[in-house]
Design a protein around this motif. Structure first.
Motif, PDB file in Angstrom:
ATOM      1  N   PRO A  76       0.823  -1.216   0.000  1.00 55.17           N
ATOM      2  CA  PRO A  76       0.000   0.000   0.000  1.00 55.17           C
ATOM      3  C   PRO A  76       0.857   1.265   0.000  1.00 55.17           C
ATOM      4  CG  PRO A  76       0.072  -0.943   2.189  1.00 55.17           C
ATOM      5  CD  PRO A  76       0.800  -1.910   1.299  1.00 55.17           C
ATOM      6  N   PRO A  77       0.258   2.427  -0.308  1.00 54.02           N
ATOM      7  CA  PRO A  77       1.034   3.670  -0.423  1.00 54.02           C
ATOM      8  C   PRO A  77       1.837   4.004   0.828  1.00 54.02           C
ATOM      9  CG  PRO A  77      -1.168   3.957  -1.321  1.00 54.02           C
ATOM     10  CD  PRO A  77      -1.161   2.622  -0.656  1.00 54.02           C
ATOM     11  N   GLU A  78       1.254   3.775   2.023  1.00 51.24           N
ATOM     12  CA  GLU A  78       1.953   4.150   3.256  1.00 51.24           C
ATOM     13  C   GLU A  78       3.221   3.309   3.439  1.00 51.24           C
ATOM     14  OE1 GLU A  78      -1.647   1.574   4.484  1.00 51.24           O
ATOM     15  OE2 GLU A  78      -1.178   3.178   3.050  1.00 51.24           O
ATOM     16  N   LEU A  79       3.198   2.037   3.026  1.00 52.98           N
ATOM     17  CA  LEU A  79       4.402   1.211   3.130  1.00 52.98           C
ATOM     18  C   LEU A  79       5.444   1.670   2.109  1.00 52.98           C
ATOM     19  CD1 LEU A  79       5.998  -1.170   4.252  1.00 52.98           C
ATOM     20  CD2 LEU A  79       4.755  -2.686   2.683  1.00 52.98           C
ATOM     21  N   ARG A  80       5.003   1.952   0.898  1.00 59.52           N
ATOM     22  CA  ARG A  80       5.933   2.438  -0.123  1.00 59.52           C
ATOM     23  C   ARG A  80       6.600   3.739   0.322  1.00 59.52           C
ATOM     24  NH1 ARG A  80       6.914   1.660  -5.565  1.00 59.52           N
ATOM     25  NH2 ARG A  80       7.570   3.530  -6.699  1.00 59.52           N
ATOM     26  N   GLU A  81       5.798   4.650   0.916  1.00 57.16           N
ATOM     27  CA  GLU A  81       6.346   5.922   1.387  1.00 57.16           C
ATOM     28  C   GLU A  81       7.331   5.703   2.534  1.00 57.16           C
ATOM     29  OE1 GLU A  81       2.912   8.113   2.436  1.00 57.16           O
ATOM     30  OE2 GLU A  81       2.183   8.326   0.357  1.00 57.16           O
ATOM     31  N   ALA A  82       7.002   4.778   3.457  1.00 60.35           N
ATOM     32  CA  ALA A  82       7.889   4.525   4.597  1.00 60.35           C
ATOM     33  C   ALA A  82       9.218   3.949   4.125  1.00 60.35           C
ATOM     34  CB  ALA A  82       7.214   3.575   5.579  1.00 60.35           C
ATOM     35  N   VAL A  83       9.184   3.038   3.142  1.00 62.99           N
ATOM     36  CA  VAL A  83      10.418   2.452   2.616  1.00 62.99           C
ATOM     37  C   VAL A  83      11.238   3.524   1.911  1.00 62.99           C
ATOM     38  CG1 VAL A  83      11.355   0.823   0.924  1.00 62.99           C
ATOM     39  CG2 VAL A  83       9.482   0.129   2.437  1.00 62.99           C
ATOM     40  N   ALA A  84      10.578   4.350   1.082  1.00 60.79           N
ATOM     41  CA  ALA A  84      11.293   5.403   0.360  1.00 60.79           C
ATOM     42  C   ALA A  84      11.913   6.401   1.329  1.00 60.79           C
ATOM     43  CB  ALA A  84      10.333   6.118  -0.589  1.00 60.79           C
ATOM     44  N   ARG A  85      11.183   6.740   2.379  1.00 61.23           N
ATOM     45  CA  ARG A  85      11.697   7.692   3.368  1.00 61.23           C
ATOM     46  C   ARG A  85      12.928   7.127   4.073  1.00 61.23           C
ATOM     47  NH1 ARG A  85       7.275   8.562   5.384  1.00 61.23           N
ATOM     48  NH2 ARG A  85       7.277   7.059   7.104  1.00 61.23           N
ATOM     49  N   THR A  86      12.888   5.858   4.436  1.00 63.11           N
ATOM     50  CA  THR A  86      14.031   5.246   5.112  1.00 63.11           C
ATOM     51  C   THR A  86      15.245   5.187   4.189  1.00 63.11           C
ATOM     52  OG1 THR A  86      12.511   3.896   6.432  1.00 63.11           O
ATOM     53  CG2 THR A  86      14.814   3.211   6.351  1.00 63.11           C
ATOM     54  N   ILE A  87      15.016   4.824   2.922  1.00 64.95           N
ATOM     55  CA  ILE A  87      16.122   4.756   1.969  1.00 64.95           C
ATOM     56  C   ILE A  87      16.746   6.137   1.761  1.00 64.95           C
ATOM     57  CG2 ILE A  87      16.696   4.301  -0.449  1.00 64.95           C
ATOM     58  CD1 ILE A  87      14.616   2.065  -0.403  1.00 64.95           C
ATOM     59  N   THR A  88      15.906   7.166   1.689  1.00 66.89           N
ATOM     60  CA  THR A  88      16.420   8.533   1.522  1.00 66.89           C
ATOM     61  C   THR A  88      17.270   8.948   2.710  1.00 66.89           C
ATOM     62  OG1 THR A  88      14.506   9.154   0.179  1.00 66.89           O
ATOM     63  CG2 THR A  88      15.766  10.944   1.184  1.00 66.89           C
ATOM     64  N   GLU A  89      16.793   8.640   3.912  1.00 64.27           N
ATOM     65  CA  GLU A  89      17.553   8.989   5.119  1.00 64.27           C
ATOM     66  C   GLU A  89      18.891   8.265   5.141  1.00 64.27           C
ATOM     67  OE1 GLU A  89      14.973   7.961   8.294  1.00 64.27           O
ATOM     68  OE2 GLU A  89      13.601   9.666   8.000  1.00 64.27           O
ATOM     69  N   LEU A  90      18.906   6.982   4.747  1.00 65.46           N
ATOM     70  CA  LEU A  90      20.171   6.241   4.716  1.00 65.46           C
ATOM     71  C   LEU A  90      21.111   6.792   3.661  1.00 65.46           C
ATOM     72  CD1 LEU A  90      18.806   2.582   5.083  1.00 65.46           C
ATOM     73  CD2 LEU A  90      20.134   3.849   6.772  1.00 65.46           C
ATOM     74  N   ALA A  91      20.571   7.156   2.501  1.00 68.75           N
ATOM     75  CA  ALA A  91      21.421   7.709   1.443  1.00 68.75           C
ATOM     76  C   ALA A  91      22.060   9.011   1.895  1.00 68.75           C
ATOM     77  CB  ALA A  91      20.594   7.926   0.180  1.00 68.75           C
ATOM     78  N   GLN A  92      21.297   9.857   2.579  1.00 71.94           N
ATOM     79  CA  GLN A  92      21.845  11.110   3.085  1.00 71.94           C
ATOM     80  C   GLN A  92      22.904  10.856   4.162  1.00 71.94           C
ATOM     81  OE1 GLN A  92      18.308  13.166   4.378  1.00 71.94           O
ATOM     82  NE2 GLN A  92      17.781  13.869   2.299  1.00 71.94           N
ATOM     83  N   ARG A  93      22.667   9.866   4.986  1.00 73.19           N
ATOM     84  CA  ARG A  93      23.599   9.578   6.075  1.00 73.19           C
ATOM     85  C   ARG A  93      24.941   9.078   5.539  1.00 73.19           C
ATOM     86  NH1 ARG A  93      21.196   5.714  10.493  1.00 73.19           N
ATOM     87  NH2 ARG A  93      19.740   7.479  10.527  1.00 73.19           N
ATOM     88  N   TYR A  94      24.893   8.287   4.471  1.00 77.49           N
ATOM     89  CA  TYR A  94      26.124   7.696   3.956  1.00 77.49           C
ATOM     90  C   TYR A  94      26.659   8.402   2.716  1.00 77.49           C
ATOM     91  CZ  TYR A  94      25.243   3.857   7.182  1.00 77.49           C
ATOM     92  OH  TYR A  94      25.038   3.114   8.320  1.00 77.49           O
ATOM     93  N   ALA A  95      26.071   9.545   2.387  1.00 79.15           N
ATOM     94  CA  ALA A  95      26.588  10.300   1.226  1.00 79.15           C
ATOM     95  C   ALA A  95      27.976  10.821   1.535  1.00 79.15           C
ATOM     96  CB  ALA A  95      25.659  11.462   0.924  1.00 79.15           C
ATOM     97  N   PRO A  96      28.880  10.798   0.540  1.00 79.46           N
ATOM     98  CA  PRO A  96      30.250  11.295   0.783  1.00 79.46           C
ATOM     99  C   PRO A  96      30.222  12.772   1.165  1.00 79.46           C
ATOM    100  CG  PRO A  96      29.896  10.745  -1.543  1.00 79.46           C
ATOM    101  CD  PRO A  96      28.680  10.308  -0.811  1.00 79.46           C
ATOM    102  N   SER A  97      30.988  13.130   2.146  1.00 78.69           N
ATOM    103  CA  SER A  97      31.043  14.526   2.612  1.00 78.69           C
ATOM    104  C   SER A  97      31.909  15.348   1.685  1.00 78.69           C
ATOM    105  CB  SER A  97      31.621  14.577   4.034  1.00 78.69           C
ATOM    106  OG  SER A  97      32.917  13.998   4.065  1.00 78.69           O
ATOM    107  N   GLY A  98      31.625  16.675   1.681  1.00 75.60           N
ATOM    108  CA  GLY A  98      32.420  17.571   0.842  1.00 75.60           C
ATOM    109  C   GLY A  98      31.838  17.607  -0.525  1.00 75.60           C
TER     110      GLY A  98
END
Length: 358
Positions: free
Chosen positions: A336-358
Motif C-alpha cells: 500500500p502507499p503508506e508502506l511504499r512511502e515509509a520504505v522510500a523515506r528510510t532509503i532517503t535517510e540512509l542515502a543522506q547519512r552515507y553520502a560522501p562529505s564535501g
C-alpha cells in the motif's frame, strides 16, 4: 551412606551391568568424579557383596561376575517423570531432573533384554534433538526451578515480571510449562484484577514482540484468563502455600496450539504488494516462513525481466518496513502507499547519512 553416594554406587553398578568391562577413567568420566573416587566406590561395592572383578592388562578394567544382574531397577517418582524428557537432556537439566534422567535411563536399560538394551544405546548414539534455534544464545532462566515446582505441586505463584512497558507483580495459578524454540513459557491463570491490565498491555504490544514471548492475551475463563509468560522475564518467583483447582478439562497441548493459532492470526495486520526478482522469490520463504511460501506459490506470472508480483501478509508498518528493506534491491513495493512511502523515506535517510562529505 549419604543419598548422593548411594545413587552414585547404583549408577556405577548399572553402568557395569549395561556396558560390561569399563576402566576406572571411563567410569570416572561417566559419573563425573575422580578416578580415586571410583576406586573407593568399587571397594564399597565389593564390601557390600557385589561381585565386581578387576581384569589386569592393557585391555583390563572392572566387570561384574558373568551372569550377575541386579534387581535394583525400580524407578523413583522423579526418575519416572524425567523419562518424558528423555529426548531433551538440556531442558531436563534446566528443570533440575538431569541426574534423575541419567539414572532412570540406566535403570531402564538394565531392565531390558540384551538385544533391546543394545538397540537403545544405538538410538542414543545416532539420534539427537537440539531444540533451540540457530544463532541465539540460551536464555537465563534462574527461576525455572521455582516455576516448575509451582506447576507440579500445584501452588500459587507470586512473580515480579518484566513487561515491555515496565515491571509488575502478579499472583498466578501456574498450569503448565512449554518449551518452544529453546524458550521456556509459563501458561498460567491470572486473577481478574490483573487480567484487565494484562489485556490492555497485550493490545499495545506489537505482534512480533508477542511471538518472541511477550505476554499475549488469551481466552478468558469466567472472571479469570489463561495467559502466557516468558520465564526469562520473571525477575523473582515465590511459591506460595496457597493451592488452587485446575480448570476442568484444561489441556495444555490443545491450549497452546489454539493460542499459537490466535497469535498467528493477530500477527498480520495487512498485505504488501511486491514485485520480486527471481532471487527475491527464493529469499521470501527464508525470511517469512510459511507466509512467504504461500505468497510465492500464489505469485503472478513473471514479466519480461523475470520479476513476479506477490501479495505478502505483513505486520505493523514499522515491522513491514524493516522486512521489505531486508529484501533490498530484490523487491519493489507496489503498495500500500503508506508502506511504499515509509520504505522510500528510510532509503532517503540512509542515502543522506552515507553520502560522501564535501
Amino acid at each position: 551412606m549419604g543419598a548422593m553416594r548411594a545413587d552414585r554406587l547404583l549408577s556405577l553398578l548399572l553402568l557395569l551391568q549395561n556396558r560390561g568391562r569399563m576402566t576406572a577413567p571411563e567410569l570416572a568420566e561417566e559419573l563425573e568424579v575422580s578416578v580415586r573416587t571410583v576406586y573407593r566406590d568399587i571397594d564399597a561395592l565389593g564390601a557390600s557383596g557385589i561381585p565386581v572383578y578387576a581384569d589386569r592388562g592393557p585391555v583390563g578394567g572392572y566387570r561384574l561376575l558373568d551372569g550377575y544382574r541386579t534387581r535394583l531397577t525400580g524407578l523413583t517418582g522423579d526418575e519416572a517423570d524425567s523419562l518424558f524428557l528423555a529426548g531433551m537432556p538440556g531442558p531436563a537439566t534446566e528443570l533440575g531432573l538431569g541426574a534423575d534422567l541419567a539414572t532412570a535411563q540406566l535403570k531402564l536399560r538394565a531392565a531390558l533384554p540384551a538385544e533391546l538394551g543394545e538397540r537403545s544405546r544405538r538410538i542414543q548414539e545416532r539420534f539427537h534433538l537440539d531444540a533451540p534455534g540457530w544463532f541465539r544464545d540460551a536464555e537465563e532462566v534462574p527461576h525455572l526451578g521455582a516455576v516448575a515446582e509451582a506447576v507440579w505441586r500445584p501452588r500459587a505463584l507470586r512473580v515480579d515480571y518484566r513487561r515491555w512497558r515496565g515491571e509488575v507483580r502478579r499472583k498466578v495459578h501456574p498450569l503448565g510449562l512449554v518449551l518452544k524454540g529453546g524458550i521456556w513459557y509459563l501458561v498460567a491463570r491470572a486473577e481478574s484484577a490483573e487480567s484487565a491490565e494484562s489485556a490492555e498491555s497485550a493490545e499495545s504490544t506489537e505482534s512480533t514482540e508477542s511471538a518472541e514471548g511477550a505476554e499475549g492475551a488469551e481466552g478468558a475463563e469466567g472472571a479469570e484468563s489463561v495467559r502466557t509468560y516468558r520465564v526469562s522475564r520473571i525477575l523473582n518467583a515465590e511459591v506460595l502455600d496457597e493451592t488452587f483447582e485446575r480448570p476442568t478439562g484444561f489441556d495444555l497441548a490443545a491450549h497452546w496450539a489454539e493460542s499459537s493459532r490466535r497469535l498467528e492470526e493477530m500477527r498480520f495486520q495487512g498485505e504488501a504488494e511486491l514485485l520480486l526478482t527471481p532471487r527475491g522469490l527464493r529469499l521470501l520463504p527464508m525470511k517469512f516462513g510459511a507466509a512467504g511460501e504461500a505468497a510465492v506459490a500464489a505469485a503472478g506470472p513473471p514479466d519480461a525481466d523475470g520479476r513476479a508480483r506477490v501479495v505478502l501478509p505483513v505486520e505493523s508498518l514499522p515491522v513491514a518496513t524493516h522486512d521489505v528493506l531486508w529484501l533490498g534491491a530484490e523487491a519493489d513495493v507496489l503498495g500500500p502507499p503508506e508502506l511504499r512511502e515509509a520504505v522510500a523515506r528510510t532509503i532517503t535517510e540512509l542515502a543522506q547519512r552515507y553520502a560522501p562529505s564535501g
